[in-house]
Design a protein around this motif. Structure first.
Motif, PDB file in Angstrom:
ATOM      1  N   GLU A   1      -0.907  -3.797  -3.283  1.00 23.66           N
ATOM      2  CA  GLU A   1      -1.613  -2.521  -3.120  1.00 23.66           C
ATOM      3  C   GLU A   1      -3.040  -2.688  -2.648  1.00 23.66           C
ATOM      4  O   GLU A   1      -3.581  -1.816  -1.986  1.00 23.66           O
ATOM      5  CB  GLU A   1      -1.594  -1.747  -4.445  1.00 23.66           C
ATOM      6  CG  GLU A   1      -0.208  -1.308  -4.865  1.00 23.66           C
ATOM      7  CD  GLU A   1       0.483  -0.471  -3.813  1.00 23.66           C
ATOM      8  OE1 GLU A   1      -0.113   0.495  -3.310  1.00 23.66           O
ATOM      9  OE2 GLU A   1       1.637  -0.803  -3.463  1.00 23.66           O
TER      10      GLU A   1
ATOM     11  N   GLN B   1       0.814  -1.215   0.000  1.00 23.56           N
ATOM     12  CA  GLN B   1       0.000   0.000   0.000  1.00 23.56           C
ATOM     13  C   GLN B   1       0.852   1.271   0.000  1.00 23.56           C
ATOM     14  O   GLN B   1       0.524   2.248   0.657  1.00 23.56           O
ATOM     15  CB  GLN B   1      -0.965  -0.014   1.188  1.00 23.56           C
ATOM     16  CG  GLN B   1      -1.939  -1.159   1.124  1.00 23.56           C
ATOM     17  CD  GLN B   1      -2.931  -1.177   2.264  1.00 23.56           C
ATOM     18  OE1 GLN B   1      -2.859  -0.386   3.201  1.00 23.56           O
ATOM     19  NE2 GLN B   1      -3.882  -2.086   2.187  1.00 23.56           N
TER      20      GLN B   1
ATOM     21  N   TRP C   1      -1.048  -6.929  -8.390  1.00 28.83           N
ATOM     22  CA  TRP C   1      -1.358  -5.732  -7.614  1.00 28.83           C
ATOM     23  C   TRP C   1      -1.793  -6.047  -6.184  1.00 28.83           C
ATOM     24  O   TRP C   1      -2.297  -5.180  -5.471  1.00 28.83           O
ATOM     25  CB  TRP C   1      -2.441  -4.875  -8.295  1.00 28.83           C
ATOM     26  CG  TRP C   1      -1.967  -4.145  -9.508  1.00 28.83           C
ATOM     27  CD1 TRP C   1      -1.956  -4.610 -10.782  1.00 28.83           C
ATOM     28  CD2 TRP C   1      -1.438  -2.818  -9.566  1.00 28.83           C
ATOM     29  NE1 TRP C   1      -1.443  -3.666 -11.633  1.00 28.83           N
ATOM     30  CE2 TRP C   1      -1.117  -2.544 -10.902  1.00 28.83           C
ATOM     31  CE3 TRP C   1      -1.188  -1.838  -8.606  1.00 28.83           C
ATOM     32  CZ2 TRP C   1      -0.580  -1.344 -11.317  1.00 28.83           C
ATOM     33  CZ3 TRP C   1      -0.650  -0.631  -9.026  1.00 28.83           C
ATOM     34  CH2 TRP C   1      -0.358  -0.399 -10.371  1.00 28.83           C
TER      35      TRP C   1
ATOM     36  N   GLN D   1       3.207  -0.525  -7.679  1.00 28.77           N
ATOM     37  CA  GLN D   1       2.990  -1.951  -7.918  1.00 28.77           C
ATOM     38  C   GLN D   1       4.304  -2.712  -7.744  1.00 28.77           C
ATOM     39  O   GLN D   1       5.283  -2.444  -8.416  1.00 28.77           O
ATOM     40  CB  GLN D   1       2.453  -2.192  -9.325  1.00 28.77           C
ATOM     41  CG  GLN D   1       2.251  -3.662  -9.627  1.00 28.77           C
ATOM     42  CD  GLN D   1       1.911  -3.929 -11.080  1.00 28.77           C
ATOM     43  OE1 GLN D   1       2.090  -3.082 -11.943  1.00 28.77           O
ATOM     44  NE2 GLN D   1       1.416  -5.124 -11.352  1.00 28.77           N
TER      45      GLN D   1
END
Length: 163
Positions: free
Chosen positions: A157, A145, A154, A149
């Motif tokens: 994130e 987070q 992903w 990326q």
């Protein structure tokens, strides 16, 4: 520098893994407090990480980790317990760099099968297929987070939580 915990306390960090190796008289392996392969100094009490041997700095009190007999033709003159081979037989790393989450060999052979069998990602890591080749099967949770990326899906994130 790591001190060896007295043998026999059963916590896995002790000098129980300490044993003499035929490669060099007095050369012994030990287990550091971070549960990594180490080099036992001649005082039989201090266990220094493998990657500090022949690095140009005296880590052992008497400098035996920089001894000419160990360091004259690295890695050939290092005891085998200090060396880990990569997927490319000509490439090597220090044994304490194996399974540390970082691509030290350049081809991930120090982190992934079939060359190495590493335990799953530890608590400070997130398992995914990284987009950055610095990591192999896990990325540090500190990168989760962060707006960048690091995993191909992903998940760093959208799923992974920062520590």
């Amino acid at each position: 520098m790591n001190k060896v915990v007295p043998q026999g306390n059963g916590n896995g960090r002790a000098a129980a893994g300490t044993k003499a190796h035929p490669e060099g008289e007095g050369t012994q392996a030990c287990v550091t407090l971070t549960n990594r392969t180490g080099f036992l100094c001649h005082d039989q009490r201090i266990c220094v990480p493998a990657s500090t041997v022949c690095d140009g700095f005296h880590t052992c009190p008497h400098g035996e980790d920089e001894d000419e007999s160990l360091c004259r033709d690295v890695p050939q003159t290092l005891p085998s317990f200090l060396v880990a081979r990569c997927g490319d037989p000509a490439a090597w790393i220090y044994s304490d760099q194996k399974c540390d989450g970082t691509n030290n060999c350049g081809d991930c052979s120090d982190e992934l099968s079939p060359v190495t069998t590493c335990p799953p990602c530890g608590p400070g890591w997130w398992r995914c297929l990284p987009t950055v080749f610095q990591y192999c099967g896990c990325v540090p949770r500190a990168l989760c987070q962060d707006g960048t990326q690091h995993c191909s899906d992903w998940s760093d994130e959208y799923t992974c939580l920062r520590p």
